[in-house]
Design an enzyme around this catalytic site. Sequence first.
Site, PDB file in Angstrom:
ATOM      1  N   CYS A 116      -3.919   0.805  -2.330  1.00 45.83           N
ATOM      2  CA  CYS A 116      -4.050  -0.328  -1.762  1.00 45.83           C
ATOM      3  C   CYS A 116      -3.095  -1.433  -2.324  1.00 45.83           C
ATOM      4  O   CYS A 116      -2.542  -0.940  -3.539  1.00 45.83           O
ATOM      5  CB  CYS A 116      -5.347  -0.736  -1.692  1.00 45.83           C
ATOM      6  SG  CYS A 116      -6.046  -0.481  -0.568  1.00 45.83           S
TER       7      CYS A 116
ATOM      8  N   CYS B  44     -10.061  -4.841   0.786  1.00 45.78           N
ATOM      9  CA  CYS B  44     -11.198  -4.229   0.891  1.00 45.78           C
ATOM     10  C   CYS B  44     -11.748  -3.893  -0.611  1.00 45.78           C
ATOM     11  O   CYS B  44     -11.830  -5.043  -1.580  1.00 45.78           O
ATOM     12  CB  CYS B  44     -10.817  -2.793   0.513  1.00 45.78           C
ATOM     13  SG  CYS B  44     -10.307  -1.616  -0.790  1.00 45.78           S
TER      14      CYS B  44
ATOM     15  N   GLU C  40       0.373   5.142   0.193  1.00 44.95           N
ATOM     16  CA  GLU C  40      -1.146   6.763   0.769  1.00 44.95           C
ATOM     17  C   GLU C  40      -0.472   7.276   0.692  1.00 44.95           C
ATOM     18  O   GLU C  40       0.714   7.491   0.043  1.00 44.95           O
ATOM     19  CB  GLU C  40      -0.611   6.300   3.214  1.00 44.95           C
ATOM     20  CG  GLU C  40      -1.130   4.617   3.320  1.00 44.95           C
ATOM     21  CD  GLU C  40      -1.709   4.822   4.238  1.00 44.95           C
ATOM     22  OE1 GLU C  40      -1.539   5.547   5.303  1.00 44.95           O
ATOM     23  OE2 GLU C  40      -2.571   3.333   4.930  1.00 44.95           O
TER      24      GLU C  40
ATOM     25  N   ASN D 184       0.570  -1.267   0.219  1.00 43.87           N
ATOM     26  CA  ASN D 184      -0.124  -0.032   0.226  1.00 43.87           C
ATOM     27  C   ASN D 184       1.009   1.571  -0.226  1.00 43.87           C
ATOM     28  O   ASN D 184       1.861   1.129   1.099  1.00 43.87           O
ATOM     29  CB  ASN D 184      -1.329  -0.079   0.792  1.00 43.87           C
ATOM     30  CG  ASN D 184      -0.523   0.185   2.260  1.00 43.87           C
ATOM     31  OD1 ASN D 184       0.343  -0.985   2.775  1.00 43.87           O
ATOM     32  ND2 ASN D 184      -1.128   0.376   3.345  1.00 43.87           N
TER      33      ASN D 184
ATOM     34  N   GLU E  52      -2.942  -4.435  -3.553  1.00 38.39           N
ATOM     35  CA  GLU E  52      -3.546  -4.967  -4.831  1.00 38.39           C
ATOM     36  C   GLU E  52      -3.826  -4.742  -6.178  1.00 38.39           C
ATOM     37  O   GLU E  52      -3.146  -4.830  -6.854  1.00 38.39           O
ATOM     38  CB  GLU E  52      -5.091  -5.645  -4.234  1.00 38.39           C
ATOM     39  CG  GLU E  52      -5.060  -6.473  -2.958  1.00 38.39           C
ATOM     40  CD  GLU E  52      -5.465  -6.015  -2.181  1.00 38.39           C
ATOM     41  OE1 GLU E  52      -5.299  -4.250  -1.749  1.00 38.39           O
ATOM     42  OE2 GLU E  52      -6.031  -6.204  -1.482  1.00 38.39           O
TER      43      GLU E  52
HETATM   44  N1  THU Z   1      -5.490  -1.624   2.228  1.00 36.77           N
HETATM   45  C1  THU Z   1      -3.997  -2.029   1.488  1.00 36.77           C
HETATM   46  O1  THU Z   1      -3.430  -2.351   0.992  1.00 36.77           O
HETATM   47  N2  THU Z   1      -5.109  -3.484   0.584  1.00 36.77           N
HETATM   48  C2  THU Z   1      -6.916  -3.958   1.656  1.00 36.77           C
HETATM   49  O2  THU Z   1      -7.388  -4.644   0.374  1.00 36.77           O
HETATM   50  C3  THU Z   1      -7.327  -3.783   2.417  1.00 36.77           C
HETATM   51  C4  THU Z   1      -6.362  -2.021   2.957  1.00 36.77           C
HETATM   52  C5  THU Z   1      -4.108  -0.861   2.929  1.00 36.77           C
HETATM   53  C6  THU Z   1      -5.221   0.955   2.367  1.00 36.77           C
HETATM   54  C7  THU Z   1      -4.845   1.431   3.977  1.00 36.77           C
HETATM   55  O3  THU Z   1      -3.143   2.101   3.337  1.00 36.77           O
HETATM   56  C8  THU Z   1      -4.393   0.494   4.416  1.00 36.77           C
HETATM   57  O4  THU Z   1      -4.355  -0.187   4.566  1.00 36.77           O
HETATM   58  C9  THU Z   1      -5.565   0.947   5.774  1.00 36.77           C
HETATM   59  O5  THU Z   1      -6.955   0.182   5.294  1.00 36.77           O
END
Ligand code: THU
Length: 140
Positions: A59, A92, A50, A48, A61
């Site tokens: 994310c 997510c 941000e 991920n 994925e």
């Molecule tokens: N996150 C992912 O990278 N993949 C997911 O499927 C769930 C959430 C990340 C997004 C964000 O940077 C952190 O997890 C908290 O939500």
Amino acid sequence: MSAAPPPTHDELVATARRMRDRAYAPYSGFRVGCALLTADGRMFTGANVENAAYSPTICAERVALPAAVVAGARDLAVLAVAGDGDGPTTPCGVCRQVLFEFAPDLLVLAAGDTGPAASYVLGRDLLPDGFGPARLATGT
Ligand code: THU
């Protein structure tokens, strides 16, 4: 000379866990890594990333999947995803939709820090009755 065998499920999960080290997650503090295996045996990874504006966050994925697609690999077989903490991190809702576009039958291995990963089939378990390309084609 024969090609190297594709990574095992355990190796995919281990790679997803390692990929958490590449995450940029200063806002949530929650690192996620993933490893995506294509049907032709290639592996694409993600973590991920941000953003200070929060909503542009990507994310893990959605780092790995476009990399596979632009490499010409749309036939996706297995996704391992690992978040920080004990419990398995499942994709997510946005990531489920994005993965569903290419792979309703994708095997998803969801892991945390330790222990065995939980297994799901994307379209059966994580996004039943999902909206995909076939619906646009038929109008149903
Ligand atoms: N996150 C992912 O990278 N993949 C997911 O499927 C769930 C959430 C990340 C997004 C964000 O940077 C952190 O997890 C908290 O939500």
